[in-house]
Design an enzyme around this catalytic site. Structure first.
Site, PDB file in Angstrom:
ATOM      1  N   GLU A 140       0.799  -1.217   0.000  1.00  0.00           N
ATOM      2  CA  GLU A 140       0.000   0.000   0.000  1.00  0.00           C
ATOM      3  C   GLU A 140       0.842   1.283   0.000  1.00  0.00           C
ATOM      4  O   GLU A 140       0.453   2.273   0.633  1.00  0.00           O
ATOM      5  CB  GLU A 140      -0.955   0.000   1.203  1.00  0.00           C
TER       6      GLU A 140
HETATM    7  C1  TNX Z   1      -4.427  -4.341   4.793  1.00  0.00           C
HETATM    8  S1  TNX Z   1      -2.693  -6.547   4.347  1.00  0.00           S
HETATM    9  C2  TNX Z   1      -3.201  -3.944   5.254  1.00  0.00           C
HETATM   10  C3  TNX Z   1      -3.078  -3.406   6.620  1.00  0.00           C
HETATM   11  C4  TNX Z   1      -4.399  -3.273   7.299  1.00  0.00           C
HETATM   12  C5  TNX Z   1      -5.271  -4.453   6.976  1.00  0.00           C
HETATM   13  C6  TNX Z   1      -6.600  -4.436   7.650  1.00  0.00           C
HETATM   14  C7  TNX Z   1      -1.675  -5.443   4.248  1.00  0.00           C
HETATM   15  C8  TNX Z   1      -0.402  -5.853   3.776  1.00  0.00           C
HETATM   16  N1  TNX Z   1      -2.028  -4.199   4.592  1.00  0.00           N
HETATM   17  O1  TNX Z   1      -2.399  -2.177   6.584  1.00  0.00           O
HETATM   18  O2  TNX Z   1      -4.183  -3.190   8.656  1.00  0.00           O
HETATM   19  O3  TNX Z   1      -5.485  -4.532   5.594  1.00  0.00           O
HETATM   20  O4  TNX Z   1      -7.286  -5.619   7.428  1.00  0.00           O
END
Ligand code: TNX
Length: 602
Positions: free
Chosen positions: A381
């Protein structure tokens, strides 16, 4: 299934049809420890030899009945590779039992842990000895040191163990200490549920007779705890490690840094923890681990044969670091501390050399504190670092990791960056078709499977679950259990799959009880997927075996979600122990904002 443990109660003979004839509390007379030989001594006064034979047979039958366990040899989670019951060979732990173990420090420590596990509930002294001639009802043998000619001398798979239960003792044999440790976890589940009590219980400590030979399907079996969104103490983390070990999980991934908090002290960049660690989701006080705290976690895990995988999430999810060191920010201005739950807005400046000094220093210090081979670099992300800026950054960070002699792990978004030796991608998508990941695998990457819609333990069980998210869907126990790691992702060979990990993100999770509520009963489902061969697995069998874990969690004071899919024993069958923690309570509902497209009031 014959899983109805009762503290202070004589095990009841198996009923031909348990559904038609469930023993009531009144049938189960609390008893003093019974003397199995008593029936025999009365009956053998008969003069006729035929009568004596009959009497002997009757005595044996009575003995068998009295030593009949309430647990079947196969009632183990995760399901063992092979189970051969010998009902005539049940074992009852005698008061003078000792634990005898090979004279090897690691094996001795497993034996010490076995004794530590059994002493509180049994109240027995259970001395541990490595004198080969000492008697010992519980014998742990490291095969490498087994006497020649012993059946134990053979090739052992990684983490494999063999457990033999006979009338006169239990033997656990393995090629390595981690195999012995897994065998101990199995033995623990074969004893009555009251063994989980931390205070003495009157119980007949029967273990069902027979042999289990067992080994894992995948070498990497893990869970992740996000200590960045909410901070959890060293003691909480140690308790989580216990939960992993119980189900033969061997990796704890710690998500140590994120926008809301930086949780590990770094000597060369002291403000990371001192400033970046002082916040959390919702504006709580945060917290961080000193090097000594982190060493304690790593050491506690190592003793339980769990490897810690530290994650420093880069280049995104870095607001807490930028608050502490604005020089890392693209505009060199400190952002305000962040206590919300959105994602994807922060990043360290990939064009500034100082950023790579920071990465090298941080990863260098974390590596120095971490005995395991893995360094997780996040990579998820980072929406504002695109294209070659992103892949170039990841490639430099990967080189820093390999330069430290460690293996790169990253969320699957790092797939487009160049391959480095041994690199592992952690898949968290919800759609198993990702050509970029498949291509990275062709270039040599391996995979840890954490599909969001099966393995994410922060997802709710059902619409009314008081905690958690639902952006990846609802995950009940069946959904957590019912998927296949080797075929989940299109166009990748089964051999690329190193294992399975169950992540727990903690935006909505603030206490150990809430961690446990989301872990149990789904963590054992994922553990079985990671450990057990597909041929030994079935949903029908699993839900029955899982039901038998409920009274164990109850006795151990572990909070769990009483999923309606599981045929839990009646609450009256839970082990009630004076002084044991109160029964698990449901966490209270609270508002949770999901940053993945949906906002929910729960
Ligand atoms: C996705 S999974 C994220 C996290 C969040 C989560 C909540 C991932 C690598 N990143 O930053 O906490 O979803 O479900």
């Amino acid at each position: 299934m014959s899983l109805t443990p009762h503290a202070g109660v004589t095990p009841v003979p198996e009923q031909p049809d348990p559904a038609a004839d469930v023993p009531t509390k009144a049938d189960l007379t609390p008893s003093e420890p019974t003397t199995p030989g008593l029936a025999a001594s009365v009956l053998v006064t008969a003069q006729e030899p035929a009568a004596a034979v009959l009497a002997g047979n009757a005595a044996e039958a009575a003995d068998r009945l009295l030593t009949r366990p309430t647990i079947g040899l196969g009632d183990v989670v995760p399901a063992p590779a092979s189970v051969t019951p010998r009902p005539a060979a049940n074992f009852v732990l005698p008061a003078d039992a000792a634990v005898r173990v090979s004279a090897d420090p690691a094996a001795r420590d497993v034996a010490a842990q076995l004794a530590e596990l059994l002493r509180p509930a049994t109240g027995l002294p259970l001395p541990v000895t490595d004198l080969p001639t000492a008697p010992g009802a519980l014998v742990l043998t490291l095969a490498a040191t087994a006497p020649r000619g012993s059946t134990a001398v053979r090739e052992w798979a990684e983490e494999e163990y063999r457990l033999d239960v006979d009338v006169d003792g239990v033997r656990i044999t393995a090629g390595t200490a981690n195999g012995l440790f897994h065998g101990v976890q199995t033995l623990r589940q074969l004893l009555p549920a009251a063994v989980e009590s931390r205070t003495p219980v009157t119980e007949r400590w029967v273990v069902p007779g027979g042999t289990i030979v067992d080994r894992p399907r995948f070498p990497y079996r893990g869970a992740m705890l996000d200590v960045a969104r909410h901070f959890f103490t060293v003691d909480d983390v140690c308790r989580v490690i216990d939960h992993l070990a119980r189900y033969k999980l061997n990796h704890l991934h710690l998500h140590l840094t994120d926008d809301q908090g930086w949780r590990i002290a770094v000597d060369s960049w002291p403000r990371l923890a001192a400033v970046g660690g002082s916040t959390g989701v919702g504006g709580g006080p945060g917290g961080w681990y000193t090097a000594a705290d982190y060493r304690r976690i790593v050491g506690y895990a190592a003793r339980r044969h769990v490897t810690v995988v530290p994650e420093v999430d880069l280049p995104g999810h870095t607001n807490a670091a930028l608050v502490a060191y604005p020089e890392l920010a693209p505009d060199k201005v400190a952002p305000p501390p962040y206590t919300g739950t959105e994602v994807g807005f922060s990043y360290v400046d990939p064009t500034d050399e100082r950023t790579y000094d920071f990465v090298a220093d941080v990863l260098g210090e974390v590596a120095a504190l971490t005995p395991g081979p893995w360094l997780h670099i996040g990579g998820d992300e980072a929406f504002k670092v695109k294209g070659v800026a992103y892949t170039g950054f990841v490639e430099r960070v990967q080189r820093i990791v390999t330069g430290l002699g460690r293996t790169v792990v990253g969320w699957h978004q790092i797939a487009p960056a160049g391959q480095v030796d041994g690199r592992v991608l952690q898949w968290w998508g919800t759609n198993g078709d990702d050509p970029t990941v498949a291509e990275a695998v062709r270039r040599g990457a391996r995979l840890i499977l954490s599909p969001g819609n099966h393995a994410y333990l922060d997802m709710k069980y059902a619409p009314d679950t008081p905690l958690g998210h639902d952006w990846a869907g609802l995950i009940d126990v069946h959904r957590a259990y019912h998927w296949e790691p080797t075929t989940h992702l299109a166009d990748v060979p089964a051999e690329a799959v190193l294992g399975v990990e169950a992540p727990l993100w903690t935006e909505s999770v603030t206490s150990l009880a809430e961690i446990e509520f989301l872990f149990f009963p789904r963590l054992p489902a994922l553990a079985e997927l990671a450990w057990s061969a597909p041929s030994t697995r079935s949903w029908t069998g699993f839900r029955e075996r899982l039901a038998g874990q409920g009274p164990r969690w109850h006795a151990a004071g572990i909070t769990y979600h009483p999923s309606p899919e599981i045929p839990w024993p009646r609450p009256a069958d839970n082990v009630r122990i004076a002084g044991s923690p109160p029964p698990a309570r449901q966490p209270r509902p609270r508002s949770v904002t999901s940053s993945h497209g949906q906002t929910k009031n729960t």
